[in-house]
Design a protein around this motif. Sequence first.
Motif, PDB file in Angstrom:
ATOM      1  N   PHE A   1       0.834  -1.195   0.000  1.00  0.00           N
ATOM      2  CA  PHE A   1       0.000   0.000   0.000  1.00  0.00           C
ATOM      3  C   PHE A   1       0.870   1.246   0.000  1.00  0.00           C
ATOM      4  N   ASP A   2       0.273   2.360  -0.457  1.00  0.00           N
ATOM      5  CA  ASP A   2       0.923   3.672  -0.450  1.00  0.00           C
ATOM      6  C   ASP A   2       0.217   4.547   0.577  1.00  0.00           C
ATOM      7  N   THR A   3       0.980   5.400   1.263  1.00  0.00           N
ATOM      8  CA  THR A   3       0.363   6.345   2.191  1.00  0.00           C
ATOM      9  C   THR A   3       0.167   7.687   1.489  1.00  0.00           C
ATOM     10  N   PRO A   4      -0.910   8.391   1.815  1.00  0.00           N
ATOM     11  CA  PRO A   4      -1.152   9.702   1.191  1.00  0.00           C
ATOM     12  C   PRO A   4      -0.067  10.711   1.558  1.00  0.00           C
ATOM     13  N   ALA A   5      -0.014  11.794   0.817  1.00  0.00           N
ATOM     14  CA  ALA A   5       0.981  12.836   1.069  1.00  0.00           C
ATOM     15  C   ALA A   5       0.579  13.750   2.210  1.00  0.00           C
ATOM     16  N   GLU A   6      -0.714  13.776   2.568  1.00  0.00           N
ATOM     17  CA  GLU A   6      -1.207  14.627   3.643  1.00  0.00           C
ATOM     18  C   GLU A   6      -1.873  13.778   4.714  1.00  0.00           C
ATOM     19  N   ILE A   7      -1.962  14.348   5.916  1.00  0.00           N
ATOM     20  CA  ILE A   7      -2.643  13.662   7.016  1.00  0.00           C
ATOM     21  C   ILE A   7      -4.097  13.391   6.630  1.00  0.00           C
ATOM     22  N   TRP A   8      -4.557  12.192   6.836  1.00  0.00           N
ATOM     23  CA  TRP A   8      -5.916  11.835   6.493  1.00  0.00           C
ATOM     24  C   TRP A   8      -6.812  11.950   7.724  1.00  0.00           C
ATOM     25  N   PRO A   9      -8.117  12.191   7.519  1.00  0.00           N
ATOM     26  CA  PRO A   9      -9.005  12.500   8.660  1.00  0.00           C
ATOM     27  C   PRO A   9      -9.315  11.316   9.567  1.00  0.00           C
ATOM     28  N   SER A  10      -9.337  10.094   9.055  1.00  0.00           N
ATOM     29  CA  SER A  10      -9.668   8.936   9.886  1.00  0.00           C
ATOM     30  C   SER A  10      -8.664   7.823   9.596  1.00  0.00           C
ATOM     31  N   PRO A  11      -8.500   6.892  10.526  1.00  0.00           N
ATOM     32  CA  PRO A  11      -7.479   5.847  10.348  1.00  0.00           C
ATOM     33  C   PRO A  11      -7.706   5.015   9.094  1.00  0.00           C
ATOM     34  N   LEU A  12      -6.585   4.668   8.440  1.00  0.00           N
ATOM     35  CA  LEU A  12      -6.638   3.728   7.333  1.00  0.00           C
ATOM     36  C   LEU A  12      -6.535   2.315   7.910  1.00  0.00           C
ATOM     37  N   VAL A  13      -7.406   1.432   7.459  1.00  0.00           N
ATOM     38  CA  VAL A  13      -7.440   0.068   7.974  1.00  0.00           C
ATOM     39  C   VAL A  13      -6.918  -0.881   6.897  1.00  0.00           C
ATOM     40  N   LYS A  14      -5.902  -1.659   7.256  1.00  0.00           N
ATOM     41  CA  LYS A  14      -5.339  -2.653   6.360  1.00  0.00           C
ATOM     42  C   LYS A  14      -5.669  -4.040   6.919  1.00  0.00           C
ATOM     43  N   LYS A  15      -6.365  -4.842   6.104  1.00  0.00           N
ATOM     44  CA  LYS A  15      -6.828  -6.150   6.554  1.00  0.00           C
ATOM     45  C   LYS A  15      -5.982  -7.245   5.902  1.00  0.00           C
ATOM     46  N   LEU A  16      -5.578  -8.212   6.724  1.00  0.00           N
ATOM     47  CA  LEU A  16      -4.828  -9.357   6.232  1.00  0.00           C
ATOM     48  C   LEU A  16      -5.572 -10.629   6.641  1.00  0.00           C
ATOM     49  N   PHE A  17      -5.503 -11.651   5.784  1.00  0.00           N
ATOM     50  CA  PHE A  17      -6.270 -12.873   6.006  1.00  0.00           C
ATOM     51  C   PHE A  17      -5.323 -14.071   5.968  1.00  0.00           C
ATOM     52  N   LEU A  18      -5.313 -14.817   7.047  1.00  0.00           N
ATOM     53  CA  LEU A  18      -4.428 -15.971   7.161  1.00  0.00           C
ATOM     54  C   LEU A  18      -5.236 -17.258   7.082  1.00  0.00           C
ATOM     55  N   ARG A  19      -4.800 -18.140   6.207  1.00  0.00           N
ATOM     56  CA  ARG A  19      -5.451 -19.442   6.080  1.00  0.00           C
ATOM     57  C   ARG A  19      -4.802 -20.403   7.073  1.00  0.00           C
ATOM     58  N   PRO A  20      -5.600 -21.065   7.914  1.00  0.00           N
ATOM     59  CA  PRO A  20      -5.014 -21.948   8.931  1.00  0.00           C
ATOM     60  C   PRO A  20      -4.256 -23.112   8.305  1.00  0.00           C
TER      61      PRO A  20
END
Length: 943
Positions: free
Chosen positions: A523-542
């Motif tokens: 992922f890339d982060t924006p150049a300016e502060i963003w208003p709400s948290p960015l959520v990154k989801k990862l999925f692990l297969r057992p």
Amino acid sequence: MYHFIKLTLCSFFFLATLHLAGQSAAAVNKIGDETRRGTTLASLKKAAVNSAIQSDHFSALKYWELAVQADSSIESLSGYADAAFKIQNYEKTDAAFQQIFSKKPTSLSTAQVLNWAEVKYRRRDFAGAEGLYNSVLDKIGATTDEIDAAQGGLENIRWAKDVIQNLDENLKIERLGEAVNSSESEFAPFLVGDTLYFTSFNFELENDNHTPNRKQGKIRTSVTDAAGNQEITTANFNDAKKITAHTAFNRTGNLMFFTVCDYVKSAEIQCGIYMKMRDSSGESAGNWGGAVRLPDAINAPGYTTTEPNVGWDAAGKQEILFFSSDRLGSKGNRDLWYSLILGESGFSDPVNLTLLNTPGDEVSPFYHQKNGALFFSSDGYQSLGGKDIFVSRGWGLKWAAPVHLGFPTNSDHDDAYYFLSNDEKTAYFSSNRAEANDKNEEYCCPDIFKIDLRKPEIIAITFNEETGDTLSETRLVLTETSGSNEEFKFKVAGTVADLPAMLDKKYVLVSSKEGFRSDTISFDTPAEIWPSPLVKKLFLRPDRINLVANIFDKRDSKPLPGATCRFLDLGKVLPGGTLATGRGSSPLLEKTDLDPSGNIYRYGLEFDHRYRVVVMKDGYTVDSVEVTTEGMSTTTTISKKLYLTKGLNLVARAFEANTKLALNGTQIRFFEIPTGRFEKGENLTGNQYNYGLDFEKHYRVVIVKMGYLPDSVDFTTNNGDLANVSFQTLTKDLYLKPLDLAAYLPVILYFDNDEPDKRTTRITTSQTYDETYEKYIPRESAFLSNFLSDMHGTANSSSSQLKIEAFFEQNVKAGYEKLLRFSTVLKAHLDAGGSVKIQITGFASPRANDDYNRNLTSRRIWSVKNHFEKFQNGVLLKYLTDKKLSIEEVPQGEAAARGKNISDVISDEKGSVYSVEASLERRVEIHGVDLKDSKLFKKVREE
């Protein structure tokens, strides 16, 4: 570093020439007029020197500049460099010193070299600064102060490099717009709600008789509405004829403090702190009252007291006024002080913040109520240039060491008046750094800057791909791929992780967890502060470990349907091999399955666990298998075959011999004789084993455990001994004796009255305790009849009978059984090469006299010695002979009788012979052993 003269207008900010900035145009015109009138070189130099004496370094620089144009001598260049240095124009200072060095390097004094090194340091020319400082250290005849200054400069360089290298790239600093910042000085920001108070020096002092006119400071406010429109207002409480600055409010907003200053010389001022109070009642409620100068205890006459700020001590519920002053008692030119605000009683005497003050200047205190932090500026600590902003946490006279706020909050120029908002997302400060708007280009005039302290908020959440549930205890690796390739590794205790990501970067994030396949996202982060948290989801297969249990008939190896399968999760294997089980060593999971038409059972297993599968079917033996997933890390399938046989089922159980309690953690050796069938097993959480048996066979079972003597049992399954049915269970209980002799102590043995050898005074006997015991046990009925003879029909009859029966069962019989177990373990230790000393004490009831009883207890001890001599046909006699076994006897007679209310009357046989109280006194105790050199534990371990 250089400290400027006492309390010029720089006292408002920290620059000696701040008040001259407003005079610069008139001063240049004046100098120009003098030049046009034919000023001589000598008069220019004289005017430059006189201006410097009056602290008018701006004018001095202009005079020296004209002198250099006419005569670029070392004298003129030196004057020019000195004036430029004092108004912080380091570019001109550097150029002037370079010209002097080019003309004649040796003409530079050590003081000038140190100033030049300071200029290089401020301009971030660290290599140039290091060279100049080292030249001072190499100079022959350098003074101690000069050497100290050079060494300190080199240390500053090392420190500054580290500070700059560790800058916070997410910190965004912006200069406020032209509506707030002018070409003159703006400083002392203080935010109340959406109103920003600040001080502006962009006013002419009215009716000033000084030539040129001096500048006046006034407090202004800035309010920005929702549409972004900004309204600037000049406060109505400014003094028309004096300088007003430094607004501060208390916690509740009903007190306002500010500074009022006056010129005492053309370029010197003195300040005092004033206060206004907001009305709280009547028609004027909400309005501010008149300005009141604080008492002389605060505003020390003849000194400057300025830059007020109010702190709040939540514990003491006390407001405190912080300020800066050059009053008596200060360590340096300006120090930080505080005074308690006592309400109607006024103020306490000021106290110097000695832990924070230095011989330099400490100015612009600001106390942040929420986090208990005091921000201030100082040039007495290591700084990037001039005054830097520091923070310390504490209260009263207890403060932590100040912490530098780092780069880019601090710069190569002066930085001060730090203000932090209540939500800690925004800060303001003042600085005359290069980004400030200074029309004179002399770095005289500070501007107000704003810091956006909001951090880029990125959170990572890891999910189980199959169930959708969040996962805890994951491991994350975050790698910045757009330049530095910096890598962050951390373990996530919960389900959500804050990522240390920065603005305008490219990242790769990997999430992993034992027992799962990792997941990767970019992922890339924006150049300016963003208003709400960015959520990154990862999925692990057992990752899966699958257990397949197949049930067969042992006689023909064909699938056997209809068996019941019991599945147990015995526990998780912890580091070091410890097994984490359920409460009371129970399994973590237990379930039972039955497939009437099938013979295959499937289970999902977890990593690093131990399991047991037990299968059974009516008319068949039981079979079981243990499975471990220790050390596994990838998906796999474990297949186990279990066999049931029509016939007999053996249940072997382990018990502790002394307590008769179940003994877990044992190992079993199962033998079928003479076929040679042999099986080993271990039960860490239980005490039971199951085996299938055939008819007409001979079997032996041995159960062992470290620290215990093994026990074994031999038996046959002859049809003559067993019922000839298709299925039955044989239960064999084995009792393991602890190897620790102390575990059997005390061994307490009881005797009949006047036994052994009645009515004698001998101290020895030929009887063994075993013989006295055999004669004592049948006497239980005599004790009952004699003691209960006069109780028939009474309430005490039943309880007394139970008491006597319990004594014979729980004391006499149990004591003898314990003696036999003790003797067995004793023999094992002696056979293993050990030597043992036994301590025996004898007791008697008080029926006879003491001498008689002492001899009686000696005979009783002797009977126990005889027991050891004749135990198992004398197997211990050789150890008694060669002193490997010794007995220390302590006859006590009745001296140590423990019972109370025991009759000593011979004629009272009920009380002195047949009562339980008297019976308890007729005893021998084995209460101590001393064991040496036994190799038994080692022997058992090897077996």
